[in-house]
Enzyme design. Structure first.
Site, PDB file in Angstrom:
ATOM      1  N   HIS A   1       0.832  -1.211   0.000  1.00 56.26           N
ATOM      2  CA  HIS A   1       0.000   0.000   0.000  1.00 56.26           C
ATOM      3  C   HIS A   1       0.868   1.263   0.000  1.00 56.26           C
ATOM      4  CE1 HIS A   1      -3.380  -2.600   0.512  1.00 56.26           C
ATOM      5  NE2 HIS A   1      -3.033  -2.947   1.738  1.00 56.26           N
TER       6      HIS A   1
ATOM      7  N   ASP B   1      -5.329  -8.408  -2.896  1.00 58.24           N
ATOM      8  CA  ASP B   1      -5.564  -8.073  -1.495  1.00 58.24           C
ATOM      9  C   ASP B   1      -6.810  -8.750  -0.932  1.00 58.24           C
ATOM     10  OD1 ASP B   1      -5.465  -6.953   1.001  1.00 58.24           O
ATOM     11  OD2 ASP B   1      -5.404  -4.881   0.351  1.00 58.24           O
TER      12      ASP B   1
END
Length: 455
Positions: free
Chosen positions: A268, A319
């Site tokens: 991220h 994810d």
């Protein structure tokens, strides 16, 4: 010796037409350009090297779409996490294997040939360790074996519930290890994947809020030369908590206190300053971007254009697996930059004006680096991990070279991928995984038995 013939293929040195490829023992033996097919050759339209999915929580595929109802207050990542904990604490080993198998089937159908499983559901439902510390990881390995996807298993070190060593919450009991227990988990995980031909095991300190500085250092030592993945700076609350606790932002603290280098994947890194971004680039680490999940959770927008301009590396991951689609991850990444800067084609390069090609190449290289494997490419000696596109798909009509990748990334509404091979073995045929029907039946039975509904 197996033979294939492609109308066009993206080789290591660039696009070529009328390509004949042979494979022996799972690796590309020969490549010939402007060649005629030979009797017995399999034929396909467009061949591409496969892309790695560098960040996945496979079990979360089972809760896809469940968190799309407004709660009594403001919804955020943290309210989504409450549902995720409820789901994580309901699944056992059989359920994890069934859910992961569907996630892996969908990854292959979407053009991903390897997954990095950031795996943190380690213990039984009451927090008691299994007799085999890697029981749950072994189920991920079993799902990978069944579906054919490449696996880099990233067992997670989870120690605390917040900065400053806050005690874990009850709903985190399945995740938690001390340092000695984690070392045992890594050793057991290596055994769990030993039967998979090209599996890897790395380490994954969950985040700066979930490990102590001593735990982070221990995880790095355990890793050796293997991949190291960490969630970082995903949420603004995390950045603010880190500032209050340490006086530094998360990425700045990590770069100052850990030996961040090319082994690392910073997952991220959404909220970074220009100085932090420059530090990431200098370190050689890969940034793990998950644009679909980051949008779904309301994380924010990573400055990807600035990263590429500075010479940094990124890969993409699915994810939370709310939607598994390689092309859409790349498309969403470019579109986020367009919305942010109100301009177009921001992630292309001066030497490569094709945005689709730039995105594809960057994700392929960064994903391979992050997962500890050789870069996927169509070249003699490389593993025969490749994807074929249906040349008859209407969106590919009249396209050649990089225009094929632009169409794949930006105009792909589905049905463009017709085949996926791993080590020369075909796992996706006609756009469908060869085990899809059996995997879906088991998944549906598993979800019904769990009885977890949307909040």
């Amino acid at each position: 010796m197996q033979g294939w013939w492609f109308e066009a293929a993206l080789l290591a040195e660039g696009w070529a037409e009328r390509v004949r490829m042979t494979v022996e023992s799972g690796r590309i033996a020969t490549l010939a350009v402007d060649a005629a097919p030979e009797p017995g050759d399999a034929r396909a339209g467009v061949a591409l090297p496969g892309v790695a999915n560098l960040h996945s929580h496979a079990f979360q595929r089972g809760m896809a779409g469940m968190a799309e109802r407004r709660g009594p207050g403001a919804d955020s990542f943290w309210t989504w996490r409450d549902l995720m904990y409820r789901f994580a604490n309901a699944i056992g080993p059989d359920a994890l294997e069934a859910i992961a198998a569907l996630a892996f089937v969908e990854m292959l159908e979407a053009g991903f040939v390897r997954t990095g499983e950031f795996h943190y559901v380690h213990h039984d439902r009451d927090g008691t360790p299994f007799a085999n510390p890697a029981e749950m990881g072994a189920r991920l390995a079993a799902a990978a074996a069944e579906t054919g996807i490449g696996l880099t298993l990233l067992p997670v070190l989870y120690m605390t519930s917040g900065f400053g060593g806050a005690a874990p919450r009850p709903e985190q009991r399945r995740f938690v290890h001390d340092i000695d227990g984690y070392a045992g988990l890594i050793e057991a995980s290596r055994g769990a994947v030993a039967s998979l031909a090209d599996a890897r095991v790395g380490v994954a300190p969950h985040s700066l809020r979930a490990v102590t500085p001593e735990g982070l250092a221990a995880a790095v030592a355990i890793a050796g030369e293997r991949p190291i993945h960490i969630h970082i700076a995903e949420q603004t609350d995390e950045v603010e908590d880190c500032l209050r606790h340490s006086g530094q932002r998360p990425v700045a603290w990590l770069l100052d206190h850990a030996p961040v280098d090319s082994r690392w994947c910073l997952v991220h890194a959404t909220h970074v300053t220009p100085e932090e971004l420059a530090g990431i680039v200098r370190s050689g680490a890969v940034v793990g971007l998950c644009p679909i999940t980051e949008a779904n959770l309301g994380d924010g927008i990573f400055p990807a254009a600035a990263l590429l301009e500075a010479g940094g590396s990124f890969g993409v991951g699915s994810d939370s697996n709310v939607l598994i689609d390689c092309a859409q991850e790349l498309r969403s990444l470019e579109y986020s930059q367009r919305l942010l800067q109100r301009a177009r084609n921001l992630l292309s390069r001066p030497d490569c004006p094709s945005t689709g090609r730039t995105l594809f190449d960057a994700a392929r290289r960064g994903g391979a680096q992050a997962l500890g494997v050789a870069e996927a490419e169509l070249a003699p000696g490389a593993r025969a991990d490749f994807v074929t596109l249906d040349r008859a798909h209407p969106t590919l009509a009249g396209r050649a070279g990089d225009a094929l990748l632009d169409a794949f990334v930006f105009a792909n509404g589905g049905g463009m991928i017709d085949g996926v091979w791993r080590g020369g073995k075909q796992w996706v045929r006609g756009g469908r995984h060869v085990a899809r029907d059996a995997v879906v039946r088991r998944y549906a039975t598993t979800l019904a038995a769990l009885g977890i509904a949307a909040r």
